[in-house]
Design a protein around this motif. Structure first.
Motif, PDB file in Angstrom:
ATOM      1  N   THR A   1      39.121   3.718 -12.600  1.00 38.29           N
ATOM      2  CA  THR A   1      37.879   3.018 -12.918  1.00 38.29           C
ATOM      3  C   THR A   1      36.722   4.008 -12.960  1.00 38.29           C
ATOM      4  O   THR A   1      36.543   4.805 -12.037  1.00 38.29           O
ATOM      5  CB  THR A   1      37.583   1.910 -11.890  1.00 38.29           C
ATOM      6  OG1 THR A   1      37.585   2.476 -10.573  1.00 38.29           O
ATOM      7  CG2 THR A   1      38.634   0.804 -11.959  1.00 38.29           C
TER       8      THR A   1
ATOM      9  N   ILE B   1      39.074  -7.030 -13.891  1.00 38.59           N
ATOM     10  CA  ILE B   1      40.345  -6.890 -14.581  1.00 38.59           C
ATOM     11  C   ILE B   1      41.190  -8.158 -14.444  1.00 38.59           C
ATOM     12  O   ILE B   1      40.981  -8.956 -13.532  1.00 38.59           O
ATOM     13  CB  ILE B   1      41.153  -5.692 -14.033  1.00 38.59           C
ATOM     14  CG1 ILE B   1      41.420  -5.875 -12.530  1.00 38.59           C
ATOM     15  CG2 ILE B   1      40.419  -4.376 -14.295  1.00 38.59           C
ATOM     16  CD1 ILE B   1      42.340  -4.806 -11.925  1.00 38.59           C
TER      17      ILE B   1
ATOM     18  N   SER C   1      34.538   0.144 -17.536  1.00 38.27           N
ATOM     19  CA  SER C   1      35.227   1.206 -18.270  1.00 38.27           C
ATOM     20  C   SER C   1      36.243   1.895 -17.364  1.00 38.27           C
ATOM     21  O   SER C   1      36.002   2.075 -16.168  1.00 38.27           O
ATOM     22  CB  SER C   1      34.214   2.237 -18.791  1.00 38.27           C
ATOM     23  OG  SER C   1      34.855   3.261 -19.515  1.00 38.27           O
ATOM     24  N   ILE C   2      37.379   2.273 -17.950  1.00 41.88           N
ATOM     25  CA  ILE C   2      38.459   2.941 -17.225  1.00 41.88           C
ATOM     26  C   ILE C   2      38.846   4.211 -17.975  1.00 41.88           C
ATOM     27  O   ILE C   2      38.990   4.196 -19.201  1.00 41.88           O
ATOM     28  CB  ILE C   2      39.683   2.013 -17.089  1.00 41.88           C
ATOM     29  CG1 ILE C   2      39.350   0.828 -16.178  1.00 41.88           C
ATOM     30  CG2 ILE C   2      40.898   2.778 -16.549  1.00 41.88           C
ATOM     31  CD1 ILE C   2      40.455  -0.220 -16.098  1.00 41.88           C
TER      32      ILE C   2
ATOM     33  N   PRO D   1      36.340  -3.171 -22.706  1.00 42.79           N
ATOM     34  CA  PRO D   1      36.859  -4.511 -22.428  1.00 42.79           C
ATOM     35  C   PRO D   1      37.812  -5.001 -23.521  1.00 42.79           C
ATOM     36  O   PRO D   1      37.546  -4.842 -24.704  1.00 42.79           O
ATOM     37  CB  PRO D   1      35.592  -5.364 -22.342  1.00 42.79           C
ATOM     38  CG  PRO D   1      34.557  -4.407 -21.818  1.00 42.79           C
ATOM     39  CD  PRO D   1      34.872  -3.094 -22.496  1.00 42.79           C
TER      40      PRO D   1
ATOM     41  N   SER E   1      37.955  -7.721  -9.135  1.00 44.41           N
ATOM     42  CA  SER E   1      36.924  -6.713  -9.402  1.00 44.41           C
ATOM     43  C   SER E   1      37.268  -5.479  -8.582  1.00 44.41           C
ATOM     44  O   SER E   1      37.753  -5.578  -7.447  1.00 44.41           O
ATOM     45  CB  SER E   1      35.536  -7.233  -9.041  1.00 44.41           C
ATOM     46  OG  SER E   1      35.460  -7.551  -7.665  1.00 44.41           O
TER      47      SER E   1
ATOM     48  N   CYS F   1      45.182   5.807 -14.636  1.00 46.16           N
ATOM     49  CA  CYS F   1      44.053   5.006 -15.119  1.00 46.16           C
ATOM     50  C   CYS F   1      43.091   4.770 -13.955  1.00 46.16           C
ATOM     51  O   CYS F   1      43.463   4.137 -12.962  1.00 46.16           O
ATOM     52  CB  CYS F   1      44.539   3.670 -15.679  1.00 46.16           C
ATOM     53  SG  CYS F   1      45.727   3.839 -17.033  1.00 46.16           S
TER      54      CYS F   1
ATOM     55  N   CYS G   1      34.494  -2.577 -12.346  1.00 45.32           N
ATOM     56  CA  CYS G   1      35.317  -3.218 -13.375  1.00 45.32           C
ATOM     57  C   CYS G   1      35.825  -4.580 -12.903  1.00 45.32           C
ATOM     58  O   CYS G   1      36.092  -4.775 -11.708  1.00 45.32           O
ATOM     59  CB  CYS G   1      36.533  -2.349 -13.720  1.00 45.32           C
ATOM     60  SG  CYS G   1      36.145  -0.771 -14.489  1.00 45.32           S
TER      61      CYS G   1
ATOM     62  N   VAL H   1      47.413  -4.197 -16.741  1.00 47.11           N
ATOM     63  CA  VAL H   1      46.009  -4.526 -16.507  1.00 47.11           C
ATOM     64  C   VAL H   1      45.308  -4.766 -17.832  1.00 47.11           C
ATOM     65  O   VAL H   1      45.498  -4.008 -18.788  1.00 47.11           O
ATOM     66  CB  VAL H   1      45.299  -3.376 -15.757  1.00 47.11           C
ATOM     67  CG1 VAL H   1      43.796  -3.585 -15.715  1.00 47.11           C
ATOM     68  CG2 VAL H   1      45.869  -3.220 -14.349  1.00 47.11           C
TER      69      VAL H   1
ATOM     70  N   THR I   1      38.507   3.477 -21.841  1.00 46.50           N
ATOM     71  CA  THR I   1      38.781   2.145 -22.372  1.00 46.50           C
ATOM     72  C   THR I   1      37.537   1.271 -22.405  1.00 46.50           C
ATOM     73  O   THR I   1      36.522   1.557 -21.760  1.00 46.50           O
ATOM     74  CB  THR I   1      39.856   1.449 -21.536  1.00 46.50           C
ATOM     75  OG1 THR I   1      39.351   1.253 -20.204  1.00 46.50           O
ATOM     76  CG2 THR I   1      41.129   2.284 -21.472  1.00 46.50           C
TER      77      THR I   1
ATOM     78  N   LEU J   1      41.464  -4.892 -19.131  1.00 46.86           N
ATOM     79  CA  LEU J   1      40.087  -4.632 -18.715  1.00 46.86           C
ATOM     80  C   LEU J   1      39.176  -5.727 -19.270  1.00 46.86           C
ATOM     81  O   LEU J   1      39.156  -5.980 -20.473  1.00 46.86           O
ATOM     82  CB  LEU J   1      39.630  -3.267 -19.227  1.00 46.86           C
ATOM     83  CG  LEU J   1      38.202  -2.850 -18.878  1.00 46.86           C
ATOM     84  CD1 LEU J   1      38.011  -2.788 -17.370  1.00 46.86           C
ATOM     85  CD2 LEU J   1      37.856  -1.521 -19.523  1.00 46.86           C
TER      86      LEU J   1
END
Length: 210
Positions: free
Chosen positions: A157, A163, A116-117, A136, A92, A155, A161, A110, A134, A112
């Protein structure tokens, strides 16, 4: 890519032993690093972003759940998904942390699982372009994992998140221990990557500053 699949199909016991001792992905990244580029292993990035370990029991279930809904990854059987989980690390990460940075060599990808990223690219003329936010199930960083190249984007977060992380070491281990599983994963990643590159290419070509 053909060379990778050739390595995944040994023709003799001796050849199989040689493959088991190979480090195809980690060796490729070492070559890039020696050429003067920085490499960012997950272990170091995890400390930097203050990642907390997520139990495999939870992480594995989340990975199964998001990939069962994915157009490509859903082709993996339930058994394959269960076998694959042991090669992943689950974590996390709080918001506002760069998991991946543009122009660095990356030795991990990664997935997800929750949150969200944001995916951003810094253009040569200085503009910062938001490529995506992004959801999930989305995969980030697989291009560098497959071709040993530098990262195309950063990228970050946007929320808390969870991952799943697959490193170059882990995919080498998968190739040695479960070659059919590694072949299936690489093929699916290549298909997803091809689709993403087409979308990004189209968006960049539409940018008036491009």
């Amino acid at each position: 890519m053909k060379g990778i699949f050739d390595l995944l199909k040994p023709k003799s016991p001796k050849e199989g032993r040689e493959i088991a001792e190979s480090t195809l992905f980690t060796t490729a990244f070492s070559m890039g690093k020696s050429a003067g580029k920085s490499a960012a292993p997950w272990e170091a990035r995890a400390v930097e972003v203050v990642a907390q370990r997520v139990p495999k029991s939870r992480g594995g279930k989340l990975l199964e759940s998001v990939w069962e809904k994915d157009q490509y990854m859903s082709h993996l059987s339930k058994d394959a998904l269960e076998r694959m989980q042991r090669f992943f690390a689950f974590a996390s990460v709080p918001p506002g942390r760069d998991l991946i940075r543009q122009d660095e060599y990356g030795t991990f990808m990664v997935v997800l699982l929750t949150g969200s990223i944001g995916v951003d690219r810094r253009q040569p003329w200085g503009e910062h372009l938001r490529l995506a936010e992004t959801r999930p199930g989305d995969i980030l960083g697989e291009m560098s994992l497959l071709d040993s190249g530098i990262r195309f984007s950063t990228c970050t977060t946007l929320t808390d998140c969870e991952i799943a992380v697959l490193s170059a070491d882990a995919i080498d281990e998968m190739m040695a221990q479960d070659a059919p599983l590694a072949a299936a994963l690489i093929a699916l990643l290549a298909r997803k990557l091809s689709l993403r590159l087409r979308v990004v290419s189209s968006r960049l070509s539409d940018n008036p500053n491009g």
